[in-house]
Design a protein around this motif. Structure first.
Motif, mmCIF file in Angstrom:
data_model
loop_
_atom_site.group_PDB
_atom_site.id
_atom_site.type_symbol
_atom_site.label_atom_id
_atom_site.label_comp_id
_atom_site.label_asym_id
_atom_site.label_seq_id
_atom_site.Cartn_x
_atom_site.Cartn_y
_atom_site.Cartn_z
ATOM 1 N N ALA A 86 33.236 0.470 20.144
ATOM 2 C CA ALA A 86 32.673 1.787 20.469
ATOM 3 C C ALA A 86 33.518 2.899 19.854
ATOM 4 O O ALA A 86 34.113 2.737 18.804
ATOM 5 C CB ALA A 86 32.505 1.939 21.965
ATOM 6 N N ASN A 222 31.141 9.117 27.402
ATOM 7 C CA ASN A 222 30.030 8.382 28.006
ATOM 8 C C ASN A 222 30.276 6.892 28.097
ATOM 9 O O ASN A 222 29.497 6.178 28.692
ATOM 10 C CB ASN A 222 28.763 8.609 27.186
ATOM 11 C CG ASN A 222 28.270 10.018 27.325
ATOM 12 O OD1 ASN A 222 28.073 10.498 28.412
ATOM 13 N ND2 ASN A 222 28.089 10.678 26.202
ATOM 14 N N GLU A 223 31.340 6.424 27.469
ATOM 15 C CA GLU A 223 31.554 4.980 27.444
ATOM 16 C C GLU A 223 32.089 4.498 28.774
ATOM 17 O O GLU A 223 32.607 5.264 29.574
ATOM 18 C CB GLU A 223 32.584 4.636 26.372
ATOM 19 C CG GLU A 223 32.107 4.901 24.973
ATOM 20 C CD GLU A 223 33.253 4.814 24.003
ATOM 21 O OE1 GLU A 223 33.135 5.382 22.922
ATOM 22 O OE2 GLU A 223 34.267 4.174 24.343
ATOM 23 N N TYR A 224 32.016 3.208 28.923
ATOM 24 C CA TYR A 224 32.601 2.592 30.103
ATOM 25 C C TYR A 224 34.110 2.596 29.962
ATOM 26 O O TYR A 224 34.645 2.518 28.868
ATOM 27 C CB TYR A 224 32.100 1.149 30.225
ATOM 28 C CG TYR A 224 31.472 0.861 31.560
ATOM 29 C CD1 TYR A 224 31.863 -0.223 32.312
ATOM 30 C CD2 TYR A 224 30.485 1.687 32.081
ATOM 31 C CE1 TYR A 224 31.280 -0.486 33.541
ATOM 32 C CE2 TYR A 224 29.913 1.428 33.298
ATOM 33 C CZ TYR A 224 30.315 0.341 34.030
ATOM 34 O OH TYR A 224 29.750 0.071 35.241
ATOM 35 N N LEU B 129 29.477 -3.591 25.063
ATOM 36 C CA LEU B 129 30.521 -2.573 24.952
ATOM 37 C C LEU B 129 30.557 -1.934 23.579
ATOM 38 O O LEU B 129 31.190 -0.900 23.393
ATOM 39 C CB LEU B 129 31.889 -3.209 25.238
ATOM 40 C CG LEU B 129 32.101 -3.664 26.669
ATOM 41 C CD1 LEU B 129 33.328 -4.536 26.761
ATOM 42 C CD2 LEU B 129 32.260 -2.469 27.566
ATOM 43 N N THR B 131 28.277 -0.490 21.512
ATOM 44 C CA THR B 131 27.570 0.703 21.074
ATOM 45 C C THR B 131 28.032 1.953 21.804
ATOM 46 O O THR B 131 27.645 3.044 21.447
ATOM 47 C CB THR B 131 26.071 0.526 21.318
ATOM 48 O OG1 THR B 131 25.896 0.110 22.668
ATOM 49 C CG2 THR B 131 25.508 -0.514 20.395
ATOM 50 N N GLY B 132 28.872 1.789 22.814
ATOM 51 C CA GLY B 132 29.424 2.962 23.466
ATOM 52 C C GLY B 132 28.488 3.633 24.445
ATOM 53 O O GLY B 132 28.675 4.796 24.785
ATOM 54 N N SER B 133 27.482 2.915 24.908
ATOM 55 C CA SER B 133 26.623 3.517 25.919
ATOM 56 C C SER B 133 27.059 3.039 27.289
ATOM 57 O O SER B 133 27.611 1.960 27.428
ATOM 58 C CB SER B 133 25.164 3.133 25.686
ATOM 59 O OG SER B 133 24.944 1.817 26.099
ATOM 60 N N ALA B 134 26.829 3.847 28.279
ATOM 61 C CA ALA B 134 27.245 3.471 29.629
ATOM 62 C C ALA B 134 26.426 2.302 30.151
ATOM 63 O O ALA B 134 26.920 1.486 30.924
ATOM 64 C CB ALA B 134 27.104 4.669 30.560
ATOM 65 N N PHE B 135 25.154 2.195 29.704
ATOM 66 C CA PHE B 135 24.319 1.074 30.154
ATOM 67 C C PHE B 135 24.929 -0.244 29.737
ATOM 68 O O PHE B 135 24.994 -1.207 30.510
ATOM 69 C CB PHE B 135 22.919 1.152 29.533
ATOM 70 C CG PHE B 135 22.120 2.324 29.990
ATOM 71 C CD1 PHE B 135 21.781 3.332 29.106
ATOM 72 C CD2 PHE B 135 21.687 2.422 31.293
ATOM 73 C CE1 PHE B 135 21.035 4.411 29.508
ATOM 74 C CE2 PHE B 135 20.942 3.494 31.709
ATOM 75 C CZ PHE B 135 20.616 4.494 30.815
ATOM 76 N N GLY B 137 28.040 -0.948 28.926
ATOM 77 C CA GLY B 137 29.282 -1.256 29.629
ATOM 78 C C GLY B 137 29.005 -1.777 31.033
ATOM 79 O O GLY B 137 29.617 -2.746 31.494
ATOM 80 N N MET B 138 28.034 -1.130 31.677
ATOM 81 C CA MET B 138 27.679 -1.552 33.024
ATOM 82 C C MET B 138 27.116 -2.974 33.022
ATOM 83 O O MET B 138 27.480 -3.810 33.842
ATOM 84 C CB MET B 138 26.644 -0.573 33.562
ATOM 85 C CG MET B 138 26.122 -0.869 34.900
ATOM 86 S SD MET B 138 24.666 0.126 35.199
ATOM 87 C CE MET B 138 23.490 -0.702 34.190
ATOM 88 N N GLU B 217 18.481 1.229 35.409
ATOM 89 C CA GLU B 217 19.917 1.002 35.313
ATOM 90 C C GLU B 217 20.506 0.402 36.568
ATOM 91 O O GLU B 217 21.522 -0.256 36.528
ATOM 92 C CB GLU B 217 20.650 2.292 34.979
ATOM 93 C CG GLU B 217 20.583 3.321 36.092
ATOM 94 C CD GLU B 217 20.928 4.680 35.551
ATOM 95 O OE1 GLU B 217 20.228 5.129 34.629
ATOM 96 O OE2 GLU B 217 21.884 5.266 36.041
#
Lengths: 321, 334
Positions: A86, A222-224, B129, B131-135, B137-138, B217
């Motif tokens: 990321a 916005n990342e985890y 993880l 692509t850096g989206s919160a979805f 990662g979750m 989500e």
């Protein structure tokens, strides 16, 4: 939590790190998997023991080993994923660059070793076996084929009748040949790439933003994060971790206008506090008390030597050995 | 499994044909199984639902579309569909489907199968993880959590099965249970069946563990990691997921209900008869279809559970496997 995006800036480091991560998570075809496989088979072999309670306990510990493996995989997926993938989360990570060649060689040799030990484990297993045989009295060499390579070379022992099985490890309860698994995977990957190249119409991938529910997702905020990634495990083991969280907010005009927020989070390091620290304290106390004899004065040291010699002389005169 | 079967060229060609047949069987029937599952769910929800062949058309459509890739994606994004598919297919070659005589059965046992599925899952988690989206990662975080719950229960189920059959080699397990006929049904067996059924719900990501048809989500786990995929990569990775489902159902069918499987040394006497193979394939497909219907029925009977309740579900599976082992040890005597 300040890294990220390093795989594009440090591709070689990223690749070697991935090999290490896969090995430690016991994923085939690397060496961690061979060790775990042998451990599981050891636990399964406990069925041959005469004491049923011990058998049941050892078989149940197999579940514990599987849990360890899964949690390790989670830990290292987090470590690799959040550091290398990321977007970068800090300016340090943004300005990272690949390390120098000697450092890469060091990592590369280790990764190569992981791979080689994973796909051709018999060589190292027989060396380790020759170390353990004089101690425990039995050897597992009858379960290993004598050949290292998967083809040709006449072999002796259990695996002898077929050259195709020449890289297999046999336990009493099953067999594994990571060489064949690795070979199969490579062949299937090549076959698949060929099929896709031939049959699927070639289209270029179009680059666009990551999906953020319609909002632009251009920053690393916005990342985890690592804390968030391990959250489910912390909740699961909440009775051990006993987390404490503290949020302090300061307001400006009314309670809807927050000027700042401070978040503090603390978990209990159980083993450190209740196991390691008492042991360390005990060791320190004992050594502090023993330090008294080191006074630094040569006279007292000479006196120690004199007293010891007198005691030994008296002991010999009395008739001891 | 006799090693002499490799002793001449004819047998080598026969083995290669068997391996290729198994590959085609797995790839070909995976979407059909998914279609049957959706149709059953639709029936119980009083809908007509998509046809059972709809999944094939969806995959074909996806292969024709162009893929949209995030700016943040690295080589892992492109490599994962292929690695995941190949890992699952390699595991598939170690699982008995229409025959217990697996030419590559010596190369891996059920532990290898489990860890090959773990390779596929690991790479998909990394993509979440990537692509850096919160979805993503979750989804990755939850998927690894569910894996940490499933692995001990699955390992103990495997142990329960392996100690009963005396081996971890899947062809051998299927052979042993098949040969002992109905005598294989014992308390240990029954405990292991229920424990393994819970495991297949968890491992294939069905309700109550994960909802494969949602993109909300709060509820998606597997879908969250794949959210950024489109086009042919999505097709490959969806096909890989369907193949994993087929293989896990095959594991359940051929470990616990393998009667009728062609054992390679004769189902009725001779070594290779077309009728034996045909009967075995038909019985196998019927078995996995029935299992798919049963899983779909159990899916419609409940809603997706809160993730932290899954510890309870998988503890039930763990305890049942433990009981299976204990009852086996009691039954075999001192």
């Amino acid at each position: 939590e300040e890294l990220g995006g390093l795989i594009k800036k440090m591709p070689w480091t990223g690749g070697f790190f991935l090999v290490g991560v896969m090995s430690i998570s016991a994923l085939p075809p690397f060496n961690g998997f061979v060790s775990e496989w042998m451990l599981f088979h050891t636990q399964l072999s406990s069925i041959n023991l005469s004491n049923n309670m011990v058998t049941i306990a050892i078989l149940f510990s197999g579940a514990g080993l599987a849990l360890t493996g899964a949690l390790a995989a989670m830990c290292f997926a987090k470590a690799f994923g959040l550091s290398f993938l990321a977007l970068p989360r800090s300016s340090h990570a943004e300005h990272a660059h690949e390390v120098s060649f000697p450092m890469l060689v060091g990592m590369g040799l280790m990764s190569l070793a992981c791979l080689i030990l994973g796909i051709m484990p018999q060589y190292i297993i027989s060396i380790l076996d020759s170390i353990s045989t004089p101690i425990i009295g039995t050897s597992i060499s009858s379960g290993l084929s004598a050949s290292i390579f998967p083809i040709a070379l006449p072999t002796a022992g259990l695996a002898s009748s077929s050259p195709y099985m020449a890289s297999t490890v046999f336990s009493g309860l099953g067999s594994i040949s990571t060489t064949w698994i690795a070979l199969l995977m490579i062949v299937l990957i090549l076959a698949m790439l060929t099929v896709i190249a031939v049959f699927v119409p070639k289209k270029n991938a179009c680059k666009y933003e990551t999906w953020g529910c319609g909002q632009p997702v251009l920053t690393a905020r916005n990342e985890y994060t690592a804390t968030a990634f391990s959250n489910p495990v912390r909740i699961w083991f909440a009775s051990i971790y006993r987390e404490q969280r503290d949020i302090q907010t300061t307001y400006s005009a009314s309670r809807f206008f927050k000027s700042s927020m401070k978040f503090e989070y603390h978990i209990e390091s159980v083993f450190e506090r209740y196991l390691y620290e008492p042991v360390i304290d005990l060791a320190m106390t004992v050594s502090r008390t023993a330090r008294v004899i080191q006074s630094g004065s040569i006279h007292s040291y000479l006196a120690y030597i004199f007293v010891t010699l007198m005691v030994l002389l008296m002991y010999v005169l009395i008739g001891g050995n | 499994m006799s090693p002499d079967i490799f002793s001449n060229m004819g047998n080598t060609i026969f083995s290669i044909v068997m391996v290729l047949a198994q590959i085609f069987l797995i790839i070909l029937f995976a979407p059909l199984l998914s279609g049957i599952s959706k149709k059953t769910k639709a029936f119980f929800q009083l809908r007509k639902g998509p046809g059972i062949f709809q999944t094939y058309y969806d995959l074909a459509k996806l292969f024709r579309k162009e893929s949209v890739v995030s700016h943040n994606a690295s080589w892992i994004f492109y490599a994962t569909p292929i690695v995941s598919f190949v890992a699952i297919l390699t595991a598939g070659l170690l699982i008995p489907t229409y025959t217990t005589h697996l030419p590559l059965g010596f190369a891996g046992d059920i532990i290898a199968v489990m860890y090959l599925f773990a390779v596929a899952r690991f790479f998909v988690v990394l993509v979440g993880l990537d692509t850096g989206s919160a979805f993503g990662g979750m989804g990755s975080s939850r998927e690894m959590f569910v894996a940490a719950l499933v692995e001990p229960a699955m390992m103990l189920s495997i142990f329960a099965v392996a100690v009963s059959a005396g081996s971890t080699n899947l062809g051998h397990i299927a052979q042993t249970v098949s040969v002992s006929g109905l005598g294989a049904i014992s308390p240990a067996y029954l405990f292991a069946v229920v424990a393994f059924f819970i495991i297949i719900i968890a491992e294939t990501g069905r309700i109550p563990v994960d909802n494969p048809a949602t993109h909300l989500e709060l509820t998606m786990i597997h879908e969250a990691m794949l959210l950024e995929y489109s086009g042919k990569q999505l097709a490959i990775i969806e096909l890989a997921t369907m193949m994993k489902q087929l293989l896990i159902f095959s594991l359940f069918a051929n470990i616990f209900f393998p009667w009728g499987i062609w054992s390679g040394t004769g189902f009725g006497g001779s070594m290779i008869t077309v009728s034996a193979i045909a009967i075995s394939i038909t019985i196998y497909l019927a078995k996995i279809a029935i299992i798919a219907v049963c899983v779909a029925i159990s899916e419609t009977s409940t809603a997706k559970w809160r993730m932290f309740r899954l510890t309870d579900l998988l503890s039930i599976s763990l305890i049942l496997s433990f009981l299976s082992i204990v009852s086996f040890i009691i039954a075999r005597g001192v």
